[in-house]
Design an enzyme around this catalytic site. Structure first.
Site, mmCIF file in Angstrom:
data_model
loop_
_atom_site.group_PDB
_atom_site.id
_atom_site.type_symbol
_atom_site.label_atom_id
_atom_site.label_comp_id
_atom_site.label_asym_id
_atom_site.label_seq_id
_atom_site.Cartn_x
_atom_site.Cartn_y
_atom_site.Cartn_z
ATOM 1 N N HIS A 44 0.799 -1.224 0.000
ATOM 2 C CA HIS A 44 0.000 0.000 0.000
ATOM 3 C C HIS A 44 0.834 1.278 0.000
ATOM 4 O O HIS A 44 0.534 2.244 0.720
ATOM 5 C CB HIS A 44 -0.952 0.013 1.206
ATOM 6 C CG HIS A 44 -2.243 -0.699 0.944
ATOM 7 N ND1 HIS A 44 -2.758 -1.647 1.807
ATOM 8 C CD2 HIS A 44 -3.115 -0.620 -0.087
ATOM 9 C CE1 HIS A 44 -3.901 -2.107 1.320
ATOM 10 N NE2 HIS A 44 -4.135 -1.502 0.168
ATOM 11 N N HIS B 9 -6.041 -4.117 -11.193
ATOM 12 C CA HIS B 9 -6.510 -3.875 -9.823
ATOM 13 C C HIS B 9 -8.030 -3.870 -9.817
ATOM 14 O O HIS B 9 -8.654 -3.472 -10.792
ATOM 15 C CB HIS B 9 -5.956 -2.521 -9.367
ATOM 16 C CG HIS B 9 -6.272 -2.143 -7.972
ATOM 17 N ND1 HIS B 9 -7.276 -1.250 -7.650
ATOM 18 C CD2 HIS B 9 -5.723 -2.518 -6.805
ATOM 19 C CE1 HIS B 9 -7.305 -1.085 -6.334
ATOM 20 N NE2 HIS B 9 -6.379 -1.844 -5.797
ATOM 21 N N GLU C 177 3.626 -5.806 -3.717
ATOM 22 C CA GLU C 177 2.852 -4.770 -4.404
ATOM 23 C C GLU C 177 3.025 -3.387 -3.797
ATOM 24 O O GLU C 177 2.850 -3.194 -2.602
ATOM 25 C CB GLU C 177 1.364 -5.140 -4.390
ATOM 26 C CG GLU C 177 0.481 -4.128 -5.080
ATOM 27 C CD GLU C 177 -0.971 -4.552 -5.106
ATOM 28 O OE1 GLU C 177 -1.839 -3.649 -5.151
ATOM 29 O OE2 GLU C 177 -1.268 -5.757 -5.067
ATOM 30 N N GLU D 216 -1.758 0.848 -9.307
ATOM 31 C CA GLU D 216 -3.156 1.135 -8.968
ATOM 32 C C GLU D 216 -3.406 2.622 -8.738
ATOM 33 O O GLU D 216 -4.542 3.084 -8.836
ATOM 34 C CB GLU D 216 -3.607 0.337 -7.749
ATOM 35 C CG GLU D 216 -3.008 0.787 -6.438
ATOM 36 C CD GLU D 216 -3.638 0.087 -5.244
ATOM 37 O OE1 GLU D 216 -4.556 0.666 -4.633
ATOM 38 O OE2 GLU D 216 -3.217 -1.044 -4.930
#
Length: 385
Positions: free
Chosen positions: A195, A295, A219, A245
Site C-alpha cells: 500500500h 486492480h 505490491e 493502482e
C-alpha cells in the site's frame, strides 16, 4: 443513436466504501452501465465530476468514445488530470462500451479483437485480518478450502501507513506472511500488499526476509510518485514487484515501462481511463515483458465485468483481483452475475459487459458516510517514534 441521459448511483456494499455506478441512456432504449473508482471521503467528489462531464455527453453518439474521452481531457479538464477526474471518465467510458456492445449484439472483447483465453485467473482479496498471525492463517486456509482460490492477497503490515515504521512492525508483517504460508501450503500463491507505505530501505529489508516464503509478488512497496524508488526495490529482491493502482492513463505508466521499474503493473479499469485505456496500457507494457494484473477494489459487479472484457484479449494478462468481501452485495444488485469457480471466471458471451444492473436492488442500498479512519494527531505518533 444519441445519449439522452446520464445518472449516477452511489450505493453501499456494506463495508469499505460506497461504490459508484454510472447509467447512460440512449434514444433507442439501449442502456449502458459503468463504474467509477471511489475512496471513502472522496466518493461524492467523483460523483460530482461525473455529473459535470455528463452535461457535455448528452446528445452525442455513444459510439464516439475515443473522441469524447479526448475532448474531456483537452476541453473540460484543460489537460489537468487527477484521481477524481480519471475515475469519473472511466465510469462514463465503460458505460459507453456497454452500449456499443449491446447495440452490436457482441461482448465488448469481440469489438477489441477477440479473446485470447476462455477464462481468467483470480486472486482473492478482502478476506484477511485478525489479532494474531495464526488468525490470518486460519482465515486463509478456510477460504482456500471452501472456495478453491489458488491465490490470496493481503496486507500484513500493522498500524498507520508510514514510510519509516519501527523494526517491530516489519517483523510482525513477516510473522503474518509466515503463518499464512504454513496454513495454506506451498501451492497457493501469496500476493503481499504494501500500500505505497515504505521508504526503499525498509521495503528492501522486509522483501528480503519474505523471499524464503516465495510470494507471488510484492505490491506497491513505495509511493508511486517516485518510480526510481520502486525500481530500486525491484532490483534488490527476487520477488516480482508491482505498481500501478494509483497511476492514471498511459502517460503515468510510460516511465514504469521505459525503465522496467516493475515486473507487473496493476492499473484499475475504474480509475485509469476505462476499457480502451486499460488495453492500451497493457499493450504498451508487453514489449517490456511487464505482466498486467488489473486492480479491482471495485464491485464484483460492473467493475469486475468491465475488467474481464478488457483482460480477455491481453496476451500479457496474469491474474485479476476479486474482492470476496463485497461479493454478496454485488451479486444482489446484478442481473447475470459472473460467478467464480475454483479461482477462475469464464468470460461471458452476452453482449456488452455481459451483465446488467438491478436498479430496485440498488435503491435498497443507499450510500452511507464512511471514513477511511481517524486522522493521526501528534500524540498518536508516540507509538511509532
Amino acid at each position: 443513436m444519441k445519449v439522452t441521459n446520464v445518472e449516477t448511483h452511489l450505493w453501499d456494499p456494506g463495508q469499505g466504501k460506497n461504490f459508484l455506478f454510472v447509467k447512460i441512456e440512449t434514444d433507442e432504449g439501449i442502456v449502458g452501465w459503468g463504474e467509477a473508482y471511489t475512496q471513502a471521503d472522496r466518493d461524492t467528489q467523483v460523483e460530482e465530476h461525473v455529473k459535470q462531464i455528463a452535461r457535455y455527453l448528452e446528445g452525442r453518439d455513444p459510439f464516439h468514445i475515443r473522441h469524447f474521452m479526448h475532448v474531456v481531457h483537452e476541453d473540460f479538464a484543460t489537460k489537468r488530470g487527477g484521481m477524481d477526474l480519471h475515475c469519473a471518465m472511466s465510469g462514463i467510458e465503460i458505460a459507453l462500451w456497454d452500449i456499443v456492445g449491446k447495440a452490436m449484439g457482441r461482448p465488448v472483447y469481440d469489438l477489441l479483437g477477440g479473446p485470447v483465453r476462455p477464462r481468467l485467473k483470480l486472486y482473492a482479496n478482502g478476506w484477511s485480518g485478525g489479532d494474531t498471525p495464526q488468525e490470518y492463517g486460519e482465515r486463509a486456509a478456510t477460504l482456500v478450502a471452501e472456495r478453491g482460490f489458488k491465490a490470496l492477497k493481503f496486507d500484513p503490515f500493522p498500524g498507520p501507513w508510514t514510510e519509516y515504521p519501527p523494526r517491530g512492525a516489519l517483523e510482525e508483517a513477516v510473522e503474518v506472511v509466515t503463518a499464512v504460508r504454513e496454513a495454506v501450503g506451498p501451492e497457493v500463491e501469496l500476493l503481499i500488499e504494501v500500500h505505497r507505505r515504505l521508504a526503499p530501505m525498509n521495503a528492501i529489508r522486509v522483501a528480503r526476509e519474505l523471499e524464503p516464503l516465495k510470494p507471488y509478488w510484492f505490491e506497491e512497496p513505495c509511493p508511486p510518485d517516485n518510480i526510481p524508488a520502486i525500481k530500486e526495490v525491484k532490483e534488490a529482491t527476487t520477488i516480482p514487484v508491482v505498481t500501478g493502482e494509483a497511476l492514471y492513463t498511459r502517460n503515468e505508466f510510460r516511465e514504469v515501462c521505459e525503465t522496467r521499474a516493475a515486473d507487473i503493473i496493476n492499473p484499475d479499469i475504474c480509475n485509469t481511463g476505462g476499457i480502451w485505456e486499460l488495453t492500451q496500457i497493457a499493450a504498451m507494457a508487453a514489449p517490456f515483458y511487464i505482466g498486467v494484473s488489473p486492480h479491482g477494489w471495485n464491485s464484483t459487479s460492473v467493475g469486475c465485468a468491465a475488467a474481464i472484457q478488457a483482460s480477455a484479449g491481453m496476451p500479457n494478462f496474469l491474474i485479476y483481483e476479486y474482492m470476496v468481501g463485497v461479493e454478496a452485495a454485488s451479486r444482489e444488485v446484478t442481473i447475470g452475475y459472473l460467478e467464480p469457480e475454483d479461482g477462475y471466471i469464464e468470460i461471458p458471451t452476452e453482449p456488452g459487459l455481459g451483465i446488467d444492473v438491478d436498479e430496485d436492488a440498488l435503491k435498497k442500498r443507499p450510500a452511507v458516510t464512511r471514513t477511511r479512519g481517524s486522522v493521526r494527531t501528534v500524540e498518536d505518533e508516540r507509538q511509532w517514534h
